[in-house]
Design an enzyme around this catalytic site. Structure first.
Site, mmCIF file in Angstrom:
data_model
loop_
_atom_site.group_PDB
_atom_site.id
_atom_site.type_symbol
_atom_site.label_atom_id
_atom_site.label_comp_id
_atom_site.label_asym_id
_atom_site.label_seq_id
_atom_site.Cartn_x
_atom_site.Cartn_y
_atom_site.Cartn_z
ATOM 1 C CG ASP A 98 -1.988 0.948 1.296
ATOM 2 O OD1 ASP A 98 -2.416 1.392 0.218
ATOM 3 O OD2 ASP A 98 -2.478 1.263 2.415
ATOM 4 C CD GLU A 150 -3.434 8.305 -4.919
ATOM 5 O OE1 GLU A 150 -3.126 7.273 -4.281
ATOM 6 O OE2 GLU A 150 -3.832 9.345 -4.379
ATOM 7 C CG HIS A 194 -5.542 8.103 3.370
ATOM 8 N ND1 HIS A 194 -4.968 8.730 2.301
ATOM 9 C CD2 HIS A 194 -5.620 6.787 3.024
ATOM 10 C CE1 HIS A 194 -4.696 7.846 1.349
ATOM 11 N NE2 HIS A 194 -5.095 6.657 1.758
ATOM 12 N N GLY A 195 -7.962 8.434 6.987
ATOM 13 C CA GLY A 195 -8.081 8.706 8.419
ATOM 14 C C GLY A 195 -9.505 8.880 8.915
ATOM 15 C CG HIS A 230 -6.074 4.783 -1.807
ATOM 16 N ND1 HIS A 230 -4.974 4.362 -1.089
ATOM 17 C CD2 HIS A 230 -5.972 4.211 -3.023
ATOM 18 C CE1 HIS A 230 -4.236 3.587 -1.854
ATOM 19 N NE2 HIS A 230 -4.818 3.463 -3.039
ATOM 20 C CB ALA A 232 -13.100 3.704 0.877
ATOM 21 C CB SER A 233 -12.660 4.254 6.886
ATOM 22 O OG SER A 233 -11.841 3.114 6.940
ATOM 23 C CG ASN A 273 -7.277 0.918 -0.601
ATOM 24 O OD1 ASN A 273 -7.619 0.002 -1.332
ATOM 25 N ND2 ASN A 273 -6.118 1.538 -0.710
ATOM 26 C CB ILE A 274 -11.792 -0.447 4.586
ATOM 27 C CG1 ILE A 274 -12.828 0.052 3.568
ATOM 28 C CG2 ILE A 274 -12.296 -0.283 6.022
ATOM 29 C CD1 ILE A 274 -14.138 -0.704 3.567
HETATM 30 O O1 G3H Z 1 -3.248 4.813 3.590
HETATM 31 C C1 G3H Z 1 -3.021 4.782 4.796
HETATM 32 C C2 G3H Z 1 -3.284 3.523 5.542
HETATM 33 O O2 G3H Z 1 -4.380 3.670 6.401
HETATM 34 C C3 G3H Z 1 -2.055 3.061 6.268
HETATM 35 O O3 G3H Z 1 -1.676 3.919 7.266
HETATM 36 O O4 G3H Z 1 0.834 4.057 7.236
HETATM 37 O O5 G3H Z 1 -0.490 4.475 9.326
HETATM 38 O O6 G3H Z 1 -0.285 2.181 8.400
HETATM 39 P P1 G3H Z 1 -0.322 3.651 8.095
HETATM 40 P P1 13P Z 2 -9.082 4.843 5.437
HETATM 41 O O1 13P Z 2 -8.180 5.662 6.325
HETATM 42 O O2 13P Z 2 -10.280 5.625 5.046
HETATM 43 O O3 13P Z 2 -9.433 3.547 6.061
HETATM 44 O O4 13P Z 2 -8.269 4.542 4.081
HETATM 45 C C1 13P Z 2 -7.335 3.500 4.032
HETATM 46 C C2 13P Z 2 -6.500 3.510 2.809
HETATM 47 O O5 13P Z 2 -6.761 4.200 1.843
HETATM 48 C C3 13P Z 2 -5.316 2.642 2.782
HETATM 49 O O6 13P Z 2 -4.537 2.843 1.641
HETATM 50 ZN ZN ZN Z 3 -4.551 4.859 0.914
#
Ligand code: G3H
Ligand code: 13P
Ligand code: ZN
Length: 328
Positions: A98, A150, A194-195, A230, A232-233, A273-274
């Site tokens: 990722d 992307e 994200h987030g 991406h 997509a939570s 992506n979640i």
């Molecule tokens: O895209 C971001 C994902 O949620 C991964 O985040 O680098 O904190 O593991 P992270």
């Molecule tokens: P979320 O933070 O919305 O879950 O997105 C995750 C993501 O895009 C990981 O690449």
């Molecule tokens: Zn992402």
């Protein structure tokens, strides 16, 4: 060098073809530890959904890339065992990098058995994004590894790159980008981020809808091409409320509505992506457990219920949001 096929992984080619034709999206869930991985695999075997296991930069820093890859390999065996014990079919599993940020990193993952990588050059000038993406594609395709590129920038944090506004994907760029790079899928920016704090919204008001007009324009320019979302939570309210009820402080956390994601999954969006929703579920259940059982200290006692709740959440996402569940 170990090829992913020796480890039991598959690339995204067939997964995305079926997802496109079937009007659903393949779940791409991030994992950093054993409990998350057990929950993802259990939920996807139970719902008979294909799955993309995602390893981020944060995950590699936290858990070590080597260990995560072996865990992924273990997950393939675990999934087979689970399916056999329930008289269910084996599910296709992809191991995906990722937000890869360099050619060297993508190469190291490919050489080590990943079946798919993302090269995220979205923050670079267009021609540099094309060049680095093509470099990764040229290497990856020698080994039949899938590559996600992307175009456009999501608001919030994209790994080390932070942006306070969306730079929506320009539909005029997509055909040229896909042609010049040879990528297998394309992550686009249409308003997700994200987030847990995706939108700044006044109390009582709804966040702005995703830009389906841009998505439709992109679909016209590259018909049948797999699109990735991406960020997509949905930042599930039930768990945000639980976190806050048990001593947490997540104010104004807000995500993308599941109705919009369901609509997106029916289109050319083949991968969703979640990550954040899983983090919220675990935190909520662990906070609840400690509030109710202050004298417990065995990690299995609080990680177990968190894992059970994660399974429920992922199963529901597969069935009701992504549409990827093929229960028998
Ligand atoms: O895209 C971001 C994902 O949620 C991964 O985040 O680098 O904190 O593991 P992270
Ligand atoms: P979320 O933070 O919305 O879950 O997105 C995750 C993501 O895009 C990981 O690449
Ligand atoms: Zn992402």
């Amino acid at each position: 060098m170990v090829h992913y096929s020796e480890l039991g992984f598959v690339n995204t080619k067939d997964m995305f073809k079926k997802a496109f034709e079937g009007g659903y999206a393949v779940p791409a869930y991030n994992f950093n530890n054993m409990e998350q991985l057990q929950a993802i695999i259990t939920a996807c075997v139970n719902t008979q959904s294909p799955v993309i296991l995602q390893v981020s930069k944060g995950a590699r820093n936290y858990a070590n890339q080597t260990l995560l890859r072996w865990m992924g390999q273990g997950a393939v065996e675990f999934a087979k065992e689970l399916a056999a014990s329930k008289n269910l079919k084996e599910i296709p599993i992809c191991l995906h990098l990722d937000h890869g940020d360099s050619f060297e990193l993508c190469k190291s993952c490919i050489d080590f058995g990943f079946s798919s990588v993302m090269i995220d050059g979205s923050h670079l000038p267009y021609e540099e994004n094309v060049a680095i993406t093509k470099q990764v594609v040229d290497y990856a395709h020698k080994y039949d590894v899938s590559v996600e590129g992307e175009l456009g920038v999501l608001a919030g944090i994209e790994e080390d790159v932070s942006s306070d506004r969306h730079i929506y994907t320009n539909p005029d760029d997509v055909e040229d980008f896909v042609k010049k790079t040879g990528v297998d899928s394309l992550a686009i920016a249409i308003g997700t981020s994200h987030g847990a704090y995706k939108f700044k919204v006044e109390k009582g008001k709804e966040p702005p809808p995703l830009r389906f007009d841009i998505l439709e324009e992109i679909e016209k320019r590259i018909p049948g091409f797999p699109i990735v979302l991406h960020g997509a939570s949905s930042v599930l309210k039930e768990y945000v409320d639980m976190i806050n009820a048990y001593g947490g402080k997540l104010e104004d956390a807000i995500g993308v509505s599941e109705d919009q994601l369901r609509k997106a999954a029916k289109s050319a969006v083949c991968k969703i992506n979640i990550d954040t929703d899983g983090r919220l579920v675990m935190t909520a259940k662990i906070r609840e457990f400690f509030a109710k059982n202050p004298s417990e200290f065995d990690p299995r006692k609080y990680l177990g219920p968190a894992r059970d709740e994660l399974i429920k959440m992922y199963e529901r996402k597969n069935k009701e949001v992504l549409g990827s569940a093929f229960e028998v």
